[in-house]
Each structure stands twice: as C-alpha cells, then as structure tokens.
Design an enzyme around this catalytic site. Sequence first.
Site, PDB file in Angstrom:
ATOM      1  N   PHE A  20     -18.178  13.036   0.878  1.00 17.82           N
ATOM      2  CA  PHE A  20     -17.406  12.401  -0.195  1.00 17.82           C
ATOM      3  C   PHE A  20     -17.982  11.025  -0.523  1.00 17.82           C
ATOM      4  O   PHE A  20     -18.291  10.236   0.361  1.00 17.82           O
ATOM      5  CB  PHE A  20     -15.942  12.265   0.202  1.00 17.82           C
ATOM      6  CG  PHE A  20     -15.095  11.664  -0.878  1.00 17.82           C
ATOM      7  CD1 PHE A  20     -14.575  12.462  -1.878  1.00 17.82           C
ATOM      8  CD2 PHE A  20     -14.842  10.309  -0.898  1.00 17.82           C
ATOM      9  CE1 PHE A  20     -13.805  11.914  -2.882  1.00 17.82           C
ATOM     10  CE2 PHE A  20     -14.067   9.748  -1.896  1.00 17.82           C
ATOM     11  CZ  PHE A  20     -13.548  10.552  -2.898  1.00 17.82           C
TER      12      PHE A  20
ATOM     13  N   ASP B 196       0.866  -1.171   0.000  1.00 21.28           N
ATOM     14  CA  ASP B 196       0.000   0.000   0.000  1.00 21.28           C
ATOM     15  C   ASP B 196       0.911   1.232   0.000  1.00 21.28           C
ATOM     16  O   ASP B 196       2.089   1.146   0.359  1.00 21.28           O
ATOM     17  CB  ASP B 196      -0.896  -0.013   1.230  1.00 21.28           C
ATOM     18  CG  ASP B 196      -1.843   1.174   1.281  1.00 21.28           C
ATOM     19  OD1 ASP B 196      -2.316   1.590   0.219  1.00 21.28           O
ATOM     20  OD2 ASP B 196      -2.065   1.697   2.381  1.00 21.28           O
ATOM     21  N   LYS B 197       0.410   2.379  -0.405  1.00 18.72           N
ATOM     22  CA  LYS B 197       1.258   3.571  -0.463  1.00 18.72           C
ATOM     23  C   LYS B 197       1.135   4.415   0.799  1.00 18.72           C
ATOM     24  O   LYS B 197       2.073   4.503   1.603  1.00 18.72           O
ATOM     25  CB  LYS B 197       0.916   4.427  -1.693  1.00 18.72           C
ATOM     26  CG  LYS B 197       1.837   5.644  -1.851  1.00 18.72           C
ATOM     27  CD  LYS B 197       1.410   6.524  -2.988  1.00 18.72           C
ATOM     28  CE  LYS B 197       0.165   7.319  -2.672  1.00 18.72           C
ATOM     29  NZ  LYS B 197       0.392   8.329  -1.609  1.00 18.72           N
ATOM     30  N   THR B 198      -0.024   5.025   0.982  1.00 19.98           N
ATOM     31  CA  THR B 198      -0.184   5.968   2.081  1.00 19.98           C
ATOM     32  C   THR B 198      -0.104   5.256   3.426  1.00 19.98           C
ATOM     33  O   THR B 198      -0.836   4.309   3.689  1.00 19.98           O
ATOM     34  CB  THR B 198      -1.538   6.696   1.961  1.00 19.98           C
ATOM     35  OG1 THR B 198      -1.632   7.284   0.671  1.00 19.98           O
ATOM     36  CG2 THR B 198      -1.656   7.766   3.020  1.00 19.98           C
TER      37      THR B 198
ATOM     38  N   GLY C 149      -3.403  -1.465   7.208  1.00 15.26           N
ATOM     39  CA  GLY C 149      -4.673  -1.922   7.755  1.00 15.26           C
ATOM     40  C   GLY C 149      -5.871  -1.177   7.221  1.00 15.26           C
ATOM     41  O   GLY C 149      -6.987  -1.661   7.324  1.00 15.26           O
ATOM     42  N   ALA C 150      -5.692   0.007   6.658  1.00 11.86           N
ATOM     43  CA  ALA C 150      -6.805   0.786   6.134  1.00 11.86           C
ATOM     44  C   ALA C 150      -7.155   0.278   4.741  1.00 11.86           C
ATOM     45  O   ALA C 150      -6.382   0.447   3.807  1.00 11.86           O
ATOM     46  CB  ALA C 150      -6.438   2.263   6.081  1.00 11.86           C
TER      47      ALA C 150
ATOM     48  N   ASP D  77      -4.670   5.877  -4.205  1.00  9.89           N
ATOM     49  CA  ASP D  77      -4.355   7.240  -4.619  1.00  9.89           C
ATOM     50  C   ASP D  77      -4.370   7.352  -6.132  1.00  9.89           C
ATOM     51  O   ASP D  77      -4.441   6.355  -6.858  1.00  9.89           O
ATOM     52  CB  ASP D  77      -2.989   7.639  -4.059  1.00  9.89           C
ATOM     53  CG  ASP D  77      -2.935   9.120  -3.725  1.00  9.89           C
ATOM     54  OD1 ASP D  77      -3.718   9.883  -4.323  1.00  9.89           O
ATOM     55  OD2 ASP D  77      -2.122   9.514  -2.871  1.00  9.89           O
TER      56      ASP D  77
END
Length: 1306
Positions: A679, A555-557, A897-898, A770
Amino acid sequence: MNKKKEVKVKVGLSGPPPMKSGFQYVNPGQEDQMEISGYRPSLIRKVIVWFFIIITAGLLRLFFYWLPHLFIKFTHTECSLSEAKVVILKDQYKQWFVSKVKVHSKNGQPAAGVKKDEVMGIAFSKNPYDSNTPLKMGDTKSEERGVIKVIQGRVMYVNQVFEKVFNSMVSREDSTDDHVSSGLVSEVDRILELNRKFVRYFITKKIKYIWSNESQTFKKLEGLDKNTKCSYFHACKGLTYPQQQERVAMFGSNSIQIHVTPIIRILFKEVLSPFYIFQMFSCGIWFADEYYYYASCIVVISVVSISATIYQTRKMQRALRNTIESSTIVSRLHGEDFVDVCSDDLVPGDIISIPRNGCVMQCDAVLLTGNCIVNESMLTGESVPVTKTPLPNPKISKSRGEDILFNLKEHSKHVLFCGTHILQTRFYGSQQVKAVVLRTGFSTAKGELVRSIMHPKPVDFKFNRDTYIFVAILAAIAGVGFIYTVVIMVEEHEAFVDIFLRSMDLITIAVPPALPAALTIGIVFAQRRLKRGQIYCISPRSINVSGTINAVCFDKTGTLTEDGLDMQSVVPVQDGRFAEEVQDIKQLSSDQRLLLNAMTTCHSLTIINGVLSGDPLDLIMFNATEWELEEPGEEEASRYDMIVPTIVRPQGARNGKGTFDQQFVPITEEIAIMRQFTFASSLQRMSVITRKLGAPNFELFSKGAPEMIASLSKPETLPSNFHENPKRASGEEPYLLGFLVLENRLKPETTPIIHQLLEANIRTIMVTGDNMLTALSVARECGMVGENQKIILVQAFPGTTGKNDPWLEYMYTEDPQDHHQKSTKETKIAMPDSTDSNYHFALDGRSWAIIRKHFPLTLQKICVRGTVFARMSPDQKSQLIEVLQELGYFVGMCGDGANDCGALKAAHAGISLSEAEASVASPFTSKQPNIECVPTLIRQGRAALVTSFGIFKYMACYSLTQFVSVLILYWIFANLTDFEFLYIDLFLLTSLSVTFGYTNAYDKLSKDPPLVSLFSVAPVLSILLHMLIQTAAQVFCYFNVQDQPWFVPYEVNEDDDYTSYENMAVFVISMYQYVTLAIIFSKGRPYRKTIFTNYLFIANLVVCIGMNLWLNIYPIEDVATFFELKVPPSIPYRLIYLGIAAINFFVDYLIETFIIDSYFVKERLQCWIEDIFSNSKYQYEIVEEEIVRDSSWPNISSAESLAQAFERLDSQQARDFDQSSLLSSLLDSASETQSIRSLRSVEMETSHRDFNGEPALNTGASNTSNNFYGEIDDESQLITDDLDKGVDNLAMDLDEQGPDVNSQKL
C-alpha cells in the site's frame, strides 16, 4: 457610509514569522527559523562593563547571567557573520541563544593561527583523501588552490583535482546514460571539499551550523538526505578510514547523548534564579533585623525545595538518558569486507549490513538491497509491521526515468529510521541487506524527537505573563513605601542602618518571596488528581493552559471509535448491481468465488516468529475467510530470488494429502501470491498478482480507497448507487467485485463526552485519515453535528496549468446512513435563508492542501466552521492545529498516538491515548483508551487555573494588607513584633495557601470559560475593593483604640520593644482579615467544588479562627508576653474587634459575590473596557461575525447530488494523478525482483482470461512483506516453464497497461 471600526486582533503564534529586511536568518522559512547576528570581542566595552560590575557588587553580572545575550551585546561589537566570534540567535518564541563560533581542523582538533581565507573555505588540503565513493580525489602536490567555477549552472569552489574528477565523471556519464554527473556528488561531499582544511561552525539546540562562503551565512549541517540524487546511493562503495575520520570530525559521534547535569551546576542554577536571589535578599534583611525564626524557616524550606528540584531534575535526566541512549555493534563495509564497529562511529555515507534476525536502528539509513519488516511505533505510535523496500536505482530501470533527487518524505518507504525495530530481513541468496547511512545523532528522526523534548515549545500563557507584570506593580508600590519610610525616618534623624533595614523590610513585605511557590500549589494538587484519574502529565505547566481550551480536535480510529473492526458481511457486485449481503463468507456462491480469492490474497500479511502479523484490518479480513497462509521455511525466508511464493489455502485442506492426484489435477484449492505491491498513500491502494494452482493464467487483485477504486474500475461494473451506498467498497482491475463491510463501532463513552463538551461551548473537531463518508457518518452518530444541522462539503479543484485557476465548490451533504433512501437522480437543494447560518464545513486533505495554498482567507472561515476533516495526513493535522491557534483558539488534541504525534505536540494540550514511545512528546497521556480524559483534563485545568487566580489574589492582598499594617505602625516608629510576623506568615498564610488549593474540580463543565488575564476587570476591581475595605478597617481600629480611656501612647525605645495598644489594634484586626481573604477567594462553582468538600481547608480555618479568637479575647499572660501583645483591659472592647471582623467578612463577601461575580462586571463592564482601551477581539470572533453578516456565502451548488459530486471529484483526482508517485511505486517493484516474466507475455501465451480484482478494508495502512517466495516441491507447478523465459521486470509492463490494472479497498 460608516467607517468600519478598526479592531485589534488577538492571534496565537504558529509557524515561522515573516522575515524582516535587514536581518539575517538561519533555516529561513522553516519551523526552526531564527534571527542571527554576529559579534566580536571589544576590549573597551569589556573594561567598561566590568567596571560597573565591580561597583554594583556583582549585581550587574547577575543580571547578565539571566540575560546572556545582553552581556554579549554590551561586551562585544556587532560585525558580519564572516568575522563573528560569537553569534546571538532569536527564535519565533522570542527565546535568545548565545553560541560561540569555533574553528576546527579536518581532524576535529581546534585550529590555531588560521588565516581568514582558510577559514572561509578557499584553501584546500594538499593531500586529498583516497575515496571509494563516487567522488574520487586524485593525489596532487600543486593543484590545491581553490577557484570559483561555474559547473553545470552551479557556482562551486573547486580546485583543479576536483575539476578533473568532475569533468571525467561528466564525460563518462554523458557517454552512457546522459545522466547529470553531479548526481554522483552528494552535498556531504561538496561540504567536505569546501572545508578541506578547516571548518567554522557553532552548535545550538544540539544542531551544528557550518559557515557557507557561497551564501555568506551559517547553514544547518545536513546529511545525505538533502541534495543527493538517488543514483548516488547505489554507486556508493563504502568509505576509507581517513574519510571516515574526517566525517566523524564534521558530523560528530553517532549518539544521542543526554547529559546528566552535575549536582553543583544544578545547585548554582537554582540558587542564582531570580526567585531564590530575592529569597536570599529577604532572608538577609530578616536576619539583620533579628527576625530569626521566619528567616530560618524560609531557609529550611528553600533548602528542601532546592534539594527536591535537584533530585527530580537528575532523576528525569537519567530516565530520559536510559530511555534514549543506546549503542550496539554494527557491520560496516570497509573495502570489500564488513567489519564490526560500534554504532557510535557511523557517519553519513557508511554502508552497513542489517542482520537477518533484526536489530534496533541506530541511525537513519536508506535501504539498498533486500527487504526489511520494521516496527515504527517509536515514530507513529502504531505497532503494525511495515515493509521497507530498496531504493529504486534509476540507472537500471527499464523506464529510464530521470535521476531524481532523494526526498526523505517521498522515499520514506525505503528509509530505516533511527529508533525503529527491524523485525526481519529478506535478501538475495547469500547477499546481505545493505543500507547507506543518511543521518546520525541528533539529526535523525529519533534525534529530532529528543530535541523536541529537550527544547519544547514554550508555554506562552497570558496568566504567566500577567503575574510578572503584577509583581512589577507590587514592586512599584513597595517603592512608594520605601520613599515614605526613608522620608519619615530621615526627619527623625534615625541611623542609616535602621533606615536601610526598615525600608528594605518593607520591600520584602510588599513583594512576597513565597509567591512563585504558592502559585504552583493548585497545579501540584491538580497533577495528583489527574494521576488518580489515570492521566499522567510530563509538563505540569500545561495544566493551567488546559483550563482555557475552547476547541478540541479528535482523531477518529482508536479515539472516537474502537481500535479494531468487526467483520460484518460482504456485499458482492454482480451484473452492475449490489447483491444481497452475505454474513457468512462460506456462503458465497461459485459465481462470487473471485471475491473470496481476493480476500485471501490481497493483503500484506506475513509470519513473524510463527505468528501471522500485519495490518489489523488485513488480519480481520483474512481470518474471516478461515483460510491459512504458508510461507517458506526459516532458511528460505531469508531470500527471495528463488521465486517461491506465499501460499494460501483453506484450513485443513491438505490433511496429509498431496497437492495433485495421479492425473496431475489439483485436489486442493491453493493460491500463490506471486507479487505484492504494498500500500502507498500516494496511490491510495495496494495490489497483488496471484496464480491459482493449476490455472493457466495470473490474476490481479487490488484494494484501496473507494474513490480511487471507482476511478480505476470499468464504469459498467459500478452499481448505479455506488457513491450512495453507506458500505464503501473495493474494486477490480477491469471490474468491481464488491464490498467488504467492517463495523467500526463508536466507543460507548464517545457520544456522551461529545455532548458534554458541546454543552460547555467547547468546539469539537474530527481530524482523521479515514475517508469522507465514514467521517461524516461518525460525526453525525457521535453528535458533533446535530440532527438539524447541515454539513457543507468543500471541494477544491487545482485547475490546469495555463488554463483554469483553482476553484472551490460547496454543496450540502446528508447523513450517509440515509443515502440509501434517497433517489440517485439530481436533487435541487434550496439556498438557505439569510438567517440560517447553522452549518458545518467538511473537507478532505486534498482540498485542504489546495485551499491552504491558494485561498488562505477562505481557509480561516472554513476552520471557524469546520467540523470534519477527512483524509488528513499527519502534517496536515498539525497544520490544522496551527491555523486554529492563529485564529485565537486554545486547542486541545486527543489521539491514539498513531500519526498524531505532530498534532499532539502542536496543540496547547495534547492528550495521547497510546503508551508508545512517541507519546512522550505529548504533555498528557491517558491510560484509559477513551476520550473521557478530555473533559476530566479541562475540568482539572480550570480548577487549577481558578486556584492560581485565587491564590495570586490572596497573596497580593496578604502582602498589601501587611504592607498597610506596617505603614500605619511606621508612622509612630513602631512595627509588628517578630512573633506576630511569624504567626501571620507561617501559621496563617502558609497553612491556608497550601490547603486552599486542595479543593477538587467541579463535576460539570461550565459554559463560560475562566478568565485567563489578571488584568481583566474582575480581578483588578476585586483586589482594589477588598484592599479598600481592609485599609479602612485597620485605620478605624488604629484611631479607635486611641479614644479609649485606658489608652497609653507608644513611646520609642532603644530596645525596639513594639508592645503597644496601636500594635495590638492593627495586629488583631489584620489576623482576622487574612482568614477572611482566604475564604472569599476560595470560590466554588462553577469551576471548583464548594469549600465544604475541602475538609483540610475547613479544618485549617477552624484552627486559625480558634487561634485568632484566643489571641483576641483571652490570651494567657505567657502567650501575650510571647507575642509581645498588649491586651486591652476591657473584655467588651476586645469583642468589638470580633464584630469589626464579622462586618469586614460580610462586606467582602457581598462585594465578591454580588459585584465582582455579577454579569455587569464580568460581561458588560469587561467588554466596555476592552472597547475603550484595547479594541481587542480574537480572530475567530471577527471571522464568525463576517460569516454571519455575509448571508450570500458560501455559494451552494444546487444542481448536483452528493453521489455526482464524489464521482466528479474522483474523476478529477484520476486525471490529476501524480505520475511521479506512480513511477516511484513502479520503480520500487523493479528494484525488488527481476525474474518474473511480463504480464503481457503471460496474457498472450495463456487463455485470455480477465484479471480479477477485489475489495478489502478501509483507508490505507502500510503493511508488511511484499516479496516473492515459496517452496520447491509440488507448488513449483504453480510456476510454469514460461516463467523461465520471462521478460525482465513485470512492474514496467504494468505501467504500460496504465492505472486500470489496480483495484481497491473496502
């Protein structure tokens, strides 16, 4: 033309396998698809089976205990599912499950004397319940017999009462809104009606399956989340007590019960496992053979091991139960009043009230009224407050949209999931926040997570499978020895008891009982080392698997980059071009004031317990403005029908002063947030409607994905280099306002770790939610893509219905950091040379969905070369993992985890960087919030795997060495003595095998992965050659001692005294061989450190070698007597054994080092053997060869720049905009407020001022509060009298204005 050689492909299991004809399935096409077959008891079969069980002394029953599905097949007759008393199920992992089919009455009691028709759902109750739900059943005495009817195109089992009610509903609805009346009948109502008297079902993996007479199969019992119209929920009025009881009988208790298994049951389960059964058999043989000492030691070790297993099992079960199980008191609607009941009593269809101060949800429920601010970290791993809005009611919407089916995924923003924490609620006046229960128990979101923990995907690892095959080979060798022993002892007319004991003892020697325990040693030590490195493992079996990883998805963020963002600057847009960067927000000019206003209002922040909360990106943006947010007081915050908005103003703007001067002119700059449109990922944006204090008009600001905002903004307001600017921006309704530049730094550990993995030939893949340009930039910066490597952007277009088929386009990209140096004109990109295949693919989630659906073969090529996957949803992340596994990769996944939970569970080794509850589904959790854990885990996994290989070879050679020793001595009817056995088994073997695995992992990752198969050329050849040397040494010593002048042959005696020179020769040389094998198989580089770093092992070797030398050269008389060892009279002859042992060691060392570990054996010979016998290659190797061979693919677009490609993709995306998602979003708004006037009316009555839009953060994060509130004081002037004349529902008028009213995120 040469015929292409057929290649056998190695692939991994992923997703449900294709259904075979002639088989029946439950959950067809789903992840939990299982084959099902029905059986009924057969008396004749039972008698035959139990006859054989008796004559085999229960061994056959023990076999059936291990394989219960075979017991059913042998004692039952296969039949149709409609007649089955027992069902057998097989899932995609070849796991078998046996479940009894039960029949219960509607009150949940077991039914006796049930007729066949009644069981199949044709007979109904004579007293239908009185329901307050939309499906109302009348009272009747004679109209209970069910018939088959076709109603509204659906075949249904109904009785006359049901038909009358249904027809009345049809006529009532047709006379009003022309809605389909079946929308008011849920699937739950229909199931209850079809099972009015009896229900036939079975339960497996905590899920209940009920019989469906329509499909003639069992179907999973679903809640209200399936086949239910949205209008149904709004028509619900609660359940009566009889109906609640009936649903409790159908759905069971609303609890996720984790049973702590009784000690006696765990004890029997452990004792009856094949491992302990074989140990009990071995100990029985040893006790019968008077081998008391070692047998007693094994018994003690087994008791300790079983006790530890029982303790750990119950401890884990209690911990899981304490974590998972919970119940509370909830308010449930009964009649016209809410009554307090236990949450365990809730059933689908109940209406519950959500308390104002929040709670922890005990079920899945759909929100009907009011708003809820929810923490969903249990599901997503992210503790960002999320706003849940009421489910739109199509019947009262102004758009008169079609009454659509409820979809849990599409309507998730209206669903309160079990296990999530409700922080706050807001509702109309004195009304309560109400929700309808959708699912209960193990069917809930939390229940599914718990089921995945209780029934995990099995670790299908080749090494584990090979160990069983190898044990079977050892058993076959033992069988040969068994025959050899029986033959020679029968020829000597030995007693039956002696023949039985000697032959059985040989089996326990060839198949070591301690093998399974020894194989876990490396894993245990690796788990301890991981724990010291702050990596915690809940699935020790996954440690060996992690050593095979050759592809890692990140994952990135929060994983590759820092969790938070730093505010860097804003880039205003003026006159269609970018202005200079402004790093101090207060330095924005008056012409750029709208940009500041957008930053202060276009967010979904709220105040929870006095703390400003919401999306971290929104917090960074708002805090940078140095403004303050004011919400209504605590009492007012609980309702939102007073039209009191949230106020934002500069910090300290009031300072005790009023809001207006004497001329009623505003003296402070205050803005009211009138309306929030939170959103939505389907819309890729959020919007707010605001009004400035004293202003005659409203303003609308929007933020979202850059590409979406660009498609919604006026083309003339977009800078010419919009798509080439590295600092992606936001836009506005009619025109673009500017960029908000937030810096998301790479973590300092990221780049070195990525380089380390790439140097070890481990693929690194970025899969992120993203946007593409950000992902490309990070991939370049961290080194996933080299400086001289090209990236090919893959774009998929869906085509149009009936016109164009879907198509793909490929084009080169450049580093986004260099885009500002490039011209915006079209650039001609040359085709690569045929030898230039050094490129990576990049694509987004939208293209992924199209390619996965229409181009499955191309998807394989893209995944083999794909490095950047952007805008990927959680489901798509899991799909990528599964495709990589299907290609043959061993995949690791690292995420914070997100939204990564699904991918973490799907990977061979998932590593969570989050401590949220969702990370419990991941085998590994790192307390260090960076990716340093990835190479650490791989290194330790490789060390554990190599240790397991070494110990297995050691145990196999130990068994065969002792097997050879015993066979040699059996030739003269001698054997090793009890204390010689004890010395070898307990002192040498046990101590060396334990300290063997204590060697730590090597500090650097090797480019070559370790072997995963015991039947590779190297391990098989190693065991064969070493055993050849061991056997030769023992045979030489056996015959050499007989040539000595002082030799006295062994004579058989009744006391079984085995003291002899033959015994001495075989025992002495063999005890050196056990030490030699331990040293030879304890390899160091490149996966483990040298054995000299393992001080315990070295100390153990010193002690063992010292004891061997003592027993060989000069044992004292008492020691020799204790071991029953006949010492040769010549000391020089004793030293000969030391020389033979040294030669044995050096020959073994040379074989292992220069033959087994040579390039010829490990590479050339291995490939040659594979080509001859298996022709096996992994799918990704075949695809890679095809890519290299086909130099004409992919066909690169050469007439378009990157900016033009993104612009065209954006326009295509705008054209293909999901209208149903837009309608859903607007209906959400309609359900929240009905008191604001039409935007168009305001526009007509006020000065014609353009709506203004605004920039914001990157990607979409769903945030908190989106309602309408404020104080009744001076701020009431912000809302003019025009609002009192307002037209119902602002959102519908926004719909009429089209998508141009929305803006975008920075």
